[in-house]
Design a protein around this motif. Structure first.
Motif, mmCIF file in Angstrom:
data_model
loop_
_atom_site.group_PDB
_atom_site.id
_atom_site.type_symbol
_atom_site.label_atom_id
_atom_site.label_comp_id
_atom_site.label_asym_id
_atom_site.label_seq_id
_atom_site.Cartn_x
_atom_site.Cartn_y
_atom_site.Cartn_z
ATOM 1 N N GLN A 229 3.258 -55.100 -1.236
ATOM 2 C CA GLN A 229 2.826 -54.862 -2.607
ATOM 3 C C GLN A 229 4.026 -54.761 -3.535
ATOM 4 O OE1 GLN A 229 1.239 -50.985 -4.091
ATOM 5 N NE2 GLN A 229 -0.702 -52.078 -4.157
ATOM 6 N N ALA A 230 5.039 -54.021 -3.112
ATOM 7 C CA ALA A 230 6.225 -53.846 -3.946
ATOM 8 C C ALA A 230 6.923 -55.177 -4.181
ATOM 9 C CB ALA A 230 7.181 -52.857 -3.284
ATOM 10 N N GLY A 231 6.893 -56.039 -3.196
ATOM 11 C CA GLY A 231 7.583 -57.302 -3.320
ATOM 12 C C GLY A 231 6.718 -58.408 -3.882
ATOM 13 N N GLY A 232 5.482 -58.117 -4.284
ATOM 14 C CA GLY A 232 4.590 -59.129 -4.796
ATOM 15 C C GLY A 232 3.614 -59.558 -3.720
ATOM 16 N N GLY A 233 2.720 -60.473 -4.062
ATOM 17 C CA GLY A 233 1.713 -60.926 -3.127
ATOM 18 C C GLY A 233 0.399 -61.077 -3.842
ATOM 19 N N ASP A 234 -0.691 -61.114 -3.114
ATOM 20 C CA ASP A 234 -2.000 -61.230 -3.742
ATOM 21 C C ASP A 234 -2.233 -60.086 -4.717
ATOM 22 O OD1 ASP A 234 -2.279 -63.346 -2.072
ATOM 23 O OD2 ASP A 234 -3.879 -62.490 -0.842
ATOM 24 N N VAL A 235 -2.822 -60.404 -5.860
ATOM 25 C CA VAL A 235 -3.174 -59.387 -6.852
ATOM 26 C C VAL A 235 -4.651 -59.060 -6.680
ATOM 27 C CG1 VAL A 235 -3.372 -58.854 -9.302
ATOM 28 C CG2 VAL A 235 -1.428 -60.209 -8.477
ATOM 29 N N THR A 236 -4.959 -57.794 -6.415
ATOM 30 C CA THR A 236 -6.340 -57.366 -6.195
ATOM 31 C C THR A 236 -6.904 -56.769 -7.476
ATOM 32 O OG1 THR A 236 -5.816 -56.870 -3.888
ATOM 33 C CG2 THR A 236 -7.851 -55.947 -4.760
ATOM 34 N N VAL A 237 -7.989 -57.373 -7.955
ATOM 35 C CA VAL A 237 -8.588 -56.964 -9.220
ATOM 36 C C VAL A 237 -10.013 -56.484 -8.982
ATOM 37 C CG1 VAL A 237 -9.258 -57.726 -11.537
ATOM 38 C CG2 VAL A 237 -7.195 -58.668 -10.457
ATOM 39 N N PHE A 238 -10.362 -55.335 -9.574
ATOM 40 C CA PHE A 238 -11.737 -54.837 -9.602
ATOM 41 C C PHE A 238 -12.224 -55.033 -11.034
ATOM 42 C CE2 PHE A 238 -12.099 -51.582 -5.875
ATOM 43 C CZ PHE A 238 -11.739 -52.578 -4.977
ATOM 44 N N ALA A 239 -13.300 -55.817 -11.207
ATOM 45 C CA ALA A 239 -13.722 -56.162 -12.568
ATOM 46 C C ALA A 239 -15.226 -56.039 -12.770
ATOM 47 C CB ALA A 239 -13.279 -57.591 -12.897
ATOM 48 N N ALA A 240 -15.604 -55.691 -13.990
ATOM 49 C CA ALA A 240 -17.010 -55.591 -14.368
ATOM 50 C C ALA A 240 -17.719 -56.909 -14.087
ATOM 51 C CB ALA A 240 -17.127 -55.239 -15.849
ATOM 52 N N ALA A 241 -18.960 -56.819 -13.612
ATOM 53 C CA ALA A 241 -19.720 -58.001 -13.196
ATOM 54 C C ALA A 241 -19.855 -59.032 -14.310
ATOM 55 C CB ALA A 241 -21.105 -57.573 -12.704
ATOM 56 N N SER A 242 -19.923 -58.581 -15.544
ATOM 57 C CA SER A 242 -20.113 -59.498 -16.665
ATOM 58 C C SER A 242 -18.893 -60.374 -16.937
ATOM 59 C CB SER A 242 -20.481 -58.718 -17.935
ATOM 60 O OG SER A 242 -19.564 -57.674 -18.166
ATOM 61 N N LEU A 243 -17.767 -60.063 -16.304
ATOM 62 C CA LEU A 243 -16.556 -60.867 -16.496
ATOM 63 C C LEU A 243 -16.484 -62.061 -15.547
ATOM 64 C CD1 LEU A 243 -13.974 -57.963 -16.926
ATOM 65 C CD2 LEU A 243 -14.698 -59.574 -18.698
ATOM 66 N N LYS A 244 -17.375 -62.091 -14.570
ATOM 67 C CA LYS A 244 -17.332 -63.174 -13.582
ATOM 68 C C LYS A 244 -17.498 -64.526 -14.274
ATOM 69 C CE LYS A 244 -18.955 -64.773 -9.111
ATOM 70 N NZ LYS A 244 -17.558 -65.060 -8.735
ATOM 71 N N GLY A 245 -16.792 -65.478 -13.806
ATOM 72 C CA GLY A 245 -16.795 -66.802 -14.428
ATOM 73 C C GLY A 245 -15.565 -66.935 -15.298
ATOM 74 N N SER A 246 -15.511 -66.170 -16.373
ATOM 75 C CA SER A 246 -14.366 -66.220 -17.287
ATOM 76 C C SER A 246 -13.093 -65.727 -16.611
ATOM 77 C CB SER A 246 -14.651 -65.366 -18.521
ATOM 78 O OG SER A 246 -15.826 -65.787 -19.163
ATOM 79 N N LEU A 247 -13.188 -64.586 -15.923
ATOM 80 C CA LEU A 247 -12.010 -64.037 -15.258
ATOM 81 C C LEU A 247 -11.608 -64.914 -14.078
ATOM 82 C CD1 LEU A 247 -9.922 -61.804 -15.251
ATOM 83 C CD2 LEU A 247 -11.473 -60.405 -13.881
ATOM 84 N N ASP A 248 -12.575 -65.488 -13.393
ATOM 85 C CA ASP A 248 -12.263 -66.428 -12.308
ATOM 86 C C ASP A 248 -11.444 -67.604 -12.850
ATOM 87 O OD1 ASP A 248 -13.577 -64.994 -10.339
ATOM 88 O OD2 ASP A 248 -15.432 -66.145 -10.493
ATOM 89 N N GLU A 249 -11.857 -68.107 -13.989
ATOM 90 C CA GLU A 249 -11.168 -69.257 -14.593
ATOM 91 C C GLU A 249 -9.757 -68.886 -15.022
ATOM 92 O OE1 GLU A 249 -11.862 -72.429 -18.256
ATOM 93 O OE2 GLU A 249 -13.559 -71.256 -17.500
ATOM 94 N N ALA A 250 -9.605 -67.692 -15.610
ATOM 95 C CA ALA A 250 -8.278 -67.236 -16.027
ATOM 96 C C ALA A 250 -7.368 -67.044 -14.827
ATOM 97 C CB ALA A 250 -8.396 -65.930 -16.815
ATOM 98 N N ALA A 251 -7.920 -66.487 -13.757
ATOM 99 C CA ALA A 251 -7.138 -66.269 -12.534
ATOM 100 C C ALA A 251 -6.704 -67.597 -11.920
ATOM 101 C CB ALA A 251 -7.958 -65.470 -11.525
ATOM 102 N N LYS A 252 -7.598 -68.571 -11.943
ATOM 103 C CA LYS A 252 -7.282 -69.893 -11.396
ATOM 104 C C LYS A 252 -6.134 -70.537 -12.172
ATOM 105 C CE LYS A 252 -9.452 -74.326 -10.232
ATOM 106 N NZ LYS A 252 -10.729 -75.108 -10.275
ATOM 107 N N ALA A 253 -6.168 -70.390 -13.502
ATOM 108 C CA ALA A 253 -5.103 -70.966 -14.335
ATOM 109 C C ALA A 253 -3.775 -70.273 -14.070
ATOM 110 C CB ALA A 253 -5.480 -70.851 -15.813
ATOM 111 N N TRP A 254 -3.816 -68.947 -13.901
ATOM 112 C CA TRP A 254 -2.574 -68.207 -13.635
ATOM 113 C C TRP A 254 -2.011 -68.574 -12.269
ATOM 114 C CZ3 TRP A 254 -1.288 -63.894 -10.322
ATOM 115 C CH2 TRP A 254 -0.059 -63.312 -10.622
ATOM 116 N N THR A 255 -2.883 -68.735 -11.306
ATOM 117 C CA THR A 255 -2.452 -69.139 -9.966
ATOM 118 C C THR A 255 -1.789 -70.513 -10.013
ATOM 119 O OG1 THR A 255 -4.143 -67.841 -8.843
ATOM 120 C CG2 THR A 255 -3.241 -69.710 -7.632
ATOM 121 N N ALA A 256 -2.364 -71.433 -10.793
ATOM 122 C CA ALA A 256 -1.809 -72.779 -10.902
ATOM 123 C C ALA A 256 -0.416 -72.773 -11.512
ATOM 124 C CB ALA A 256 -2.744 -73.652 -11.736
#
Length: 270
Positions: A35-62
């Motif tokens: 965790q200290a050195g980086g790695g997967d980012v674990t996010v807990f998010a409100a259900a209504s964010l699904k779709g939009s947050l998935d898309e934002a995460a995909k863009a950041w990963t790219a």
């Protein structure tokens, strides 16, 4: 010979008792180091964010090469999981109350909290329903529901349910409609009940309604009938992952907010 066998047995017993504990300690140390050195980012998010947050995460990963793992549920349920030690690094709530709870309990880093998004509260019905409702004080919504149900998030804990209850109370119709509530664990579950025709109406966010062609918006609740719908994001107190902070920073940028704007969220300027 007997003494040697007894010693061997004791040694084996000790190793069997302590080996799992040592393994857990090593796993925990490895997780902290990763965790200290980086790695997967674990996010807990409100259900209504699904779709939009998935898309934002995909863009950041790219763009970053870093992976984001997101768990969606009601903000209340997610915060309780964090309180019980769930390894989240970013928390995105559908209301200010649950974020404040996290800050007050020192589960969220107060200085990291940012109010990113807004939304509207709407009344929905199945897309093929022939019905209209004007949400004004004293409206006979209970009569329009008839023998059916109105799907809402759990009104004491789920943000969408809390907003719905406040709105009905402000309109002076809470006592009439409350017996017809079909309460759900999160707002997307309420949406699904209406989409499947199992509830005559539902109360969800405007962005939820826009995401499902099987429902239609019948009316929008007056803004003054409930507290403003605000989505705060913040880092958990246990997060030492630089990538988690990096992802949260990305969500504040124009590129990071594009998916939310496309979905119909209001972009807030603090």
């Amino acid at each position: 010979m007997l003494r040697f066998a007894r010693r061997a047995f004791l040694a084996l017993s000790v190793s069997l008792v302590f080996a799992p504990a040592m393994a857990r300690a090593e796993d925990a140390s490895a997780a902290k180091a990763a965790q200290a050195g980086g790695g997967d980012v674990t996010v807990f998010a409100a259900a209504s964010l699904k779709g939009s947050l998935d898309e934002a995460a995909k863009a950041w990963t790219a763009s970053s090469g870093k992976k984001v793992v997101i768990s969606y549920a009601a903000s209340s349920a997610l915060m309780k999981q964090i309180e019980q030690g769930a390894p989240a690094e970013v928390f995105a709530s559908a209301d200010l109350d649950w974020m404040k709870y996290g800050v007050d309990k020192k589960l969220i880093k107060e200085g990291s909290v940012v109010k990113l998004l807004g939304n509207a509260l709407v009344l929905i019905a199945p897309s093929d329903a022939a019905t209209t409702v004007e949400l004004k004080p004293g409206v006979d919504l209970a009569g329009a529901i008839g023998e059916g149900k109105i799907a809402v998030g759990e009104v004491k804990t789920v943000p969408a349910g809390k907003y719905a209850r406040a709105a009905f109370e402000k309109l002076g119709i809470l006592k009439a409609v409350e017996p017809k509530f079909a309460q759900t664990d999160n707002v997307r579950a309420a949406l699904a009940l209406v989409a499947r025709g199992e509830a005559k109406f539902g109360v969800v966010y405007a962005t939820d309604a826009a995401a499902d062609p099987k429902v239609k918006v019948v009316a929008t609740f007056p803004e003054d009938s409930h507290e403003p719908i605000v989505y705060p994001f913040g880092l958990t107190a246990s997060s030492n992952n630089a990538d988690a902070a990096g992802f949260l920073d990305y969500l504040k940028t124009a590129d990071g907010q594009k998916p939310f704007a496309k979905a119909g969220f209001t972009l807030l300027k603090e």
